[in-house]
Design an enzyme around this catalytic site. Structure first.
Site, PDB file in Angstrom:
ATOM      1  N   LYS A 200     -26.570   7.692 -18.691  1.00 24.62           N
ATOM      2  CA  LYS A 200     -25.860   6.733 -18.023  1.00 24.62           C
ATOM      3  C   LYS A 200     -24.483   6.897 -18.827  1.00 24.62           C
ATOM      4  CE  LYS A 200     -24.688   2.098 -16.284  1.00 24.62           C
ATOM      5  NZ  LYS A 200     -25.117   0.743 -16.037  1.00 24.62           N
ATOM      6  N   ARG A 210     -18.683  -3.315 -10.113  1.00 28.97           N
ATOM      7  CA  ARG A 210     -18.305  -4.491 -11.166  1.00 28.97           C
ATOM      8  C   ARG A 210     -17.569  -5.495 -10.174  1.00 28.97           C
ATOM      9  NH1 ARG A 210     -16.441  -0.976 -16.230  1.00 28.97           N
ATOM     10  NH2 ARG A 210     -18.569   0.353 -16.507  1.00 28.97           N
ATOM     11  N   LYS A 222     -17.302   0.393 -22.062  1.00 28.02           N
ATOM     12  CA  LYS A 222     -18.508   0.374 -22.321  1.00 28.02           C
ATOM     13  C   LYS A 222     -18.726   1.804 -22.907  1.00 28.02           C
ATOM     14  CE  LYS A 222     -20.095  -2.669 -18.448  1.00 28.02           C
ATOM     15  NZ  LYS A 222     -21.238  -2.757 -17.546  1.00 28.02           N
ATOM     16  N   GLU A 238     -31.009  11.926 -25.512  1.00 25.04           N
ATOM     17  CA  GLU A 238     -31.516  10.776 -24.702  1.00 25.04           C
ATOM     18  C   GLU A 238     -32.925  10.830 -24.096  1.00 25.04           C
ATOM     19  OE1 GLU A 238     -30.432   7.604 -25.202  1.00 25.04           O
ATOM     20  OE2 GLU A 238     -28.452   7.818 -25.846  1.00 25.04           O
ATOM     21  N   LYS A 253     -27.028   9.025 -14.102  1.00 23.09           N
ATOM     22  CA  LYS A 253     -25.950   8.231 -13.469  1.00 23.09           C
ATOM     23  C   LYS A 253     -24.475   8.451 -14.005  1.00 23.09           C
ATOM     24  CE  LYS A 253     -25.103   3.216 -12.741  1.00 23.09           C
ATOM     25  NZ  LYS A 253     -25.691   2.046 -13.045  1.00 23.09           N
ATOM     26  N   SER A 279     -21.465   3.372  -6.843  1.00 24.34           N
ATOM     27  CA  SER A 279     -20.923   2.585  -5.731  1.00 24.34           C
ATOM     28  C   SER A 279     -19.175   3.638  -5.467  1.00 24.34           C
ATOM     29  CB  SER A 279     -20.233   1.141  -6.406  1.00 24.34           C
ATOM     30  OG  SER A 279     -19.608   1.562  -7.457  1.00 24.34           O
ATOM     31  N   TYR A 318     -26.803   3.551  -1.686  1.00 22.89           N
ATOM     32  CA  TYR A 318     -26.254   2.485  -0.901  1.00 22.89           C
ATOM     33  C   TYR A 318     -26.537   2.914   0.721  1.00 22.89           C
ATOM     34  CZ  TYR A 318     -24.641   0.745  -5.108  1.00 22.89           C
ATOM     35  OH  TYR A 318     -24.739   0.196  -6.606  1.00 22.89           O
TER      36      TYR A 318
HETATM   37  C1  PBG Z   1     -24.861  -2.538 -15.137  1.00 25.23           C
HETATM   38  C2  PBG Z   1     -24.925  -1.833 -13.900  1.00 25.23           C
HETATM   39  C3  PBG Z   1     -23.898  -0.962 -13.296  1.00 25.23           C
HETATM   40  C4  PBG Z   1     -24.333  -0.486 -12.344  1.00 25.23           C
HETATM   41  C5  PBG Z   1     -25.789  -0.430 -12.136  1.00 25.23           C
HETATM   42  N1  PBG Z   1     -26.260  -1.415 -13.159  1.00 25.23           N
HETATM   43  C6  PBG Z   1     -22.425  -0.939 -13.775  1.00 25.23           C
HETATM   44  C7  PBG Z   1     -22.115  -0.940 -15.201  1.00 25.23           C
HETATM   45  O1  PBG Z   1     -22.905  -0.128 -15.983  1.00 25.23           O
HETATM   46  O2  PBG Z   1     -20.665  -1.063 -15.438  1.00 25.23           O
HETATM   47  C8  PBG Z   1     -23.198   0.745 -11.431  1.00 25.23           C
HETATM   48  C9  PBG Z   1     -23.834   0.740 -10.323  1.00 25.23           C
HETATM   49  C10 PBG Z   1     -22.832   1.210  -9.175  1.00 25.23           C
HETATM   50  O3  PBG Z   1     -21.623   1.563  -9.792  1.00 25.23           O
HETATM   51  O4  PBG Z   1     -23.173   1.582  -8.052  1.00 25.23           O
HETATM   52  N2  PBG Z   1     -26.013  -2.475 -16.078  1.00 25.23           N
END
Ligand code: PBG
Length: 327
Positions: A200, A210, A222, A238, A253, A279, A318
């Protein structure tokens, strides 16, 4: 021309193209992310046009419609009211919290629908980080690993107890897959699977999400736990850890900008691979289509096929319900 080999022969008609097609996408490949909140009205999400923060009743209805179209699984993301957010994120393992109630409602209404839950602290954490926040000697923000993992274990257990089929740790703390696996096993939940967010990345493509959950970090970013977008080899590291720790499914992701990582993991593992079209990827396609610049149906299908072709077995998107509805 004297051309004995003419690749176009295999593209001549729809029939021959169907026979030689290497990659297919079915509703069975799709996982539908759904947002849920405490209110009893469904609310359009401004930062993600076309997406909704569902009431429990709305969630059950939407998930049922998606399942009827052949989508096997949903993944839940809760919008938690500010009053429940604390610096210890304790609400994340409240057995009567929003997510456990949503799981129970979904499993009761649709027993064959797989319910996947997100395991991370950000929606519950007053600091908006996926882990617990501490300050070091010089006052810098620190996301503490081992203390966070203990809370994630409680969170995963509360989801399992409510009936979740899979838990999906998205926090990127070290050692959390193994710790959650042992904790679930000791508690009698050896049949609950772990879909690990293995690679990720610290991505700007999460911005709209968010916004949807009001879960952005209050301070800092992050980057000390999510991966550097510049790295691919690190994803293999990982992967090895997640395999050893007992992950059932590994995830990459975002998806579209990281197809090379998906393909690399595909070569390196026999585990199923999930990819998350996040997203920001959704919004790029959605907004360009809304402006009339792209053909939504076609670009969405092409983007998903590309993700599968790279090596993903399943895709969180989505667009899941729209796509399944057109199949
Ligand atoms: C948080 C989480 C995030 C997403 C899924 N779980 C956001 C982040 O890590 O800040 C993002 C999903 C998306 O953008 O569609 N644990």
């Amino acid at each position: 021309m004297d051309l004995p080999i003419r690749p176009r022969r295999n593209r001549r008609t729809a029939g021959i193209r169907a026979l030689v097609r290497e990659t297919t996408l079915t509703a069975g490949d799709l996982i539908y992310p759904l947002f849920v909140h405490e209110k009893d009205v469904d609310e359009a999400i401004e930062s993600m046009p076309g997406c909704t923060r569902w009431s429990l009743a709305g969630l059950v209805k939407e998930a049922g419609e998606a399942h009827a179209l052949g989508i096997p699984a949903v993944v839940l993301f809760p919008a938690i009211a500010d009053e429940f957010k604390t610096s210890g994120a304790e609400e994340c393992f409240n057995p009567d919290g929003l997510v456990p109630r949503a799981i129970k409602a979904l499993k009761e209404a649709h027993p064959s629908l797989l319910v996947i839950t997100d395991v991370a602290l950000d929606p519950y954490n007053a600091d908006g980080h996926d882990g617990l926040v501490d300050r070091n000697e010089v006052g810098d923000l620190e996301i503490v690993n081992d203390e966070t993992v203990a809370v994630l274990c409680e969170q995963a257990l509360s989801h399992a107890q409510a009936g979740a089929d899979l838990v999906a740790p998205s926090d990127m703390m070290d050692g959390r897959v193994g710790a959650i696996r042992s904790y679930l096993d000791e508690s009698g939940f050896m049949d609950v699977s772990i879909m690990s967010y293995t690679a990720k990345f610290a991505s700007a493509y999460y911005g709209p999400f968010r916004g949807a959950l009001e879960s952005a970090p209050k301070e800092g970013d992050k980057k000390t736990y999510q991966m550097d977008p510049a790295n691919a080899r690190e994803a293999l590291r990982e992967l090895i850890l997640d395999e050893d720790e007992g992950a059932d499914i590994v995830m990459v992701k975002p998806a579209g900008p990281y197809l090379d990582v998906i393909s690399m993991l595909r070569e390196a593992t026999t585990l199923p691979i999930a990819a998350y079209q996040v997203s920001g990827e959704y919004l790029m396609l959605k907004s360009a289509s809304a402006a009339g610049w792209l053909d939504e149906e076609k670009v969405v299908m092409e983007s998903l096929l590309g993700i599968k072709r790279a090596g993903a077995d399943m895709i969180l998107t989505y667009f899941a319900k729209d796509v399944a509805g057109r199949m």
